[in-house]
Design an enzyme around this catalytic site. Sequence first.
Site, short mmCIF file in Angstrom:
data_model
loop_
_atom_site.label_atom_id
_atom_site.label_comp_id
_atom_site.label_asym_id
_atom_site.label_seq_id
_atom_site.Cartn_x
_atom_site.Cartn_y
_atom_site.Cartn_z
N ASP A 183 10.72 8.10 -62.53
CA ASP A 183 11.89 9.04 -63.87
C ASP A 183 11.72 8.67 -65.07
OD1 ASP A 183 11.99 10.64 -61.50
OD2 ASP A 183 13.09 9.03 -60.68
N HIS A 197 15.99 -0.09 -59.88
CA HIS A 197 15.38 1.06 -58.53
C HIS A 197 15.91 -0.04 -57.32
CE1 HIS A 197 12.46 1.66 -55.52
NE2 HIS A 197 12.95 2.97 -55.89
#
Length: 391
Positions: free
Chosen positions: A327, A270
């Site tokens: 996710d 991320h």
Amino acid sequence: TGHTTLDYGFVNTSATKSAVTFIDGDKGILRYRGYPIEQLAQNSSYLEVAWLLLYGELPTVDELGQFDERIRRHTLLHEDLKRFFPALPHTAHPMSVLSSAVSALSTYYENQSDPHNPEHVELNTVRMLAKLPVIAAYAHKKSVGQAFLYPDNSLSFVDNFLKLNFGVLSEVYEVNPVMSRALERLLILHEDHEQNASTSTVRLVGSTGANQFSSISAGINALYGPLHGGANEAVLEMLGRIRDSGESVQRFVERVKNKEDGVKLMGFGHRVYKNYDPRAKLVKESADEVLEALGISDPLLDLAKELEQIALEDDYFKERRLYPNVDFYTGVIYKAMGFPTRMFTVLFAIGRLPGWLAQWREAINDPQTKIGRPQQLYTGAPARDYPGLSS
Ligand code: CMC
């Protein structure tokens, strides 16, 4: 020009001030309007959080009731817009259907789409919150060749959405409360995430004076990519490929580390979190609970856990501080609920809609907002005279 800073991917550049969402990526903290995500996911509802994001404070019981009621009254799509769906191939990806339909939606409200008219803004906020789930469910129904259902406005937001997706005309649809609560929690976890690619897109498009529908449609398209919201679909495809190929998880991780064919561990890493994504922690807990409650055992969940464990202990991932993101585990839950893989990113879009709307408003109401217009460092040819075409 000498005075611009080159910042590929906006790694160091703030494009705006914002009072909506706070993230501390090193500590793994996420708060909407100051409230920790863990508490909201546990105790609140999608529409309650939507209100919080839009207006800055939690609604009272009455305010929430009226908001919910208003949204229920706006769920119907114009019958003409329903004829839009058959014009697309049945193989159409539901994300393309979604963004196109949201763009098309604006054509019904052209005289009520002034970004600087607060009444228009309120109305279109409600319209989008009400209609996006219906469009999403129709995109799903179309992809499986089933008839569209009318919204059932006696049901809550999430239950109505489940019925539109999984109900069939000839049968009574019983909402499974486990599924309903789990989906509500997942949607809450997705509601905002400060200046991510799709939200920044919504703000950039909005900064030109484009209306809400156009801005949100652009956000949906930005979310579609596999490095952003499309990652939830890509994770499930990756797990399926590992299972079908018979390749060991260890071997797959080696290929990722060697960057063979550019393969990545989808659902990992991320830009902001350099620690466990707090949403991923909650989703992982949910995955176990939901699958157990629905009586489903999915070898892909075991595979995902094995993959996570191997990656977290590996130096490549440790050095780069790569952890599972939101996710990584969502797809396993959506699959257990019965959603086809290609609907996963659409579910993300429904979740993210309140954040997009709130951030669009914040930008519109901020007197310091200007048209978004990045600079460049020119690397092309120097000035030269046009010589005419050579023969
Ligand atoms: N698998 C393997 N290596 C990775 C991964 C990954 N998933 N993510 C980052 N890296 C490596 C990357 O190759 C780079 O290594 P090196 O220094 O050797 O070149 C290093 O880690 C730093 O990564 P980066 O690409 O510079 O980081 P970024 O901030 O530009 O990208 C990201 C962030 C999310 C796009 C990226 O981590 C990624 O592609 N992840 C996979 C896709 C994904 O799961 N996206 C969902 C994001 S979360 C929610 C959402 O938006 O949907």
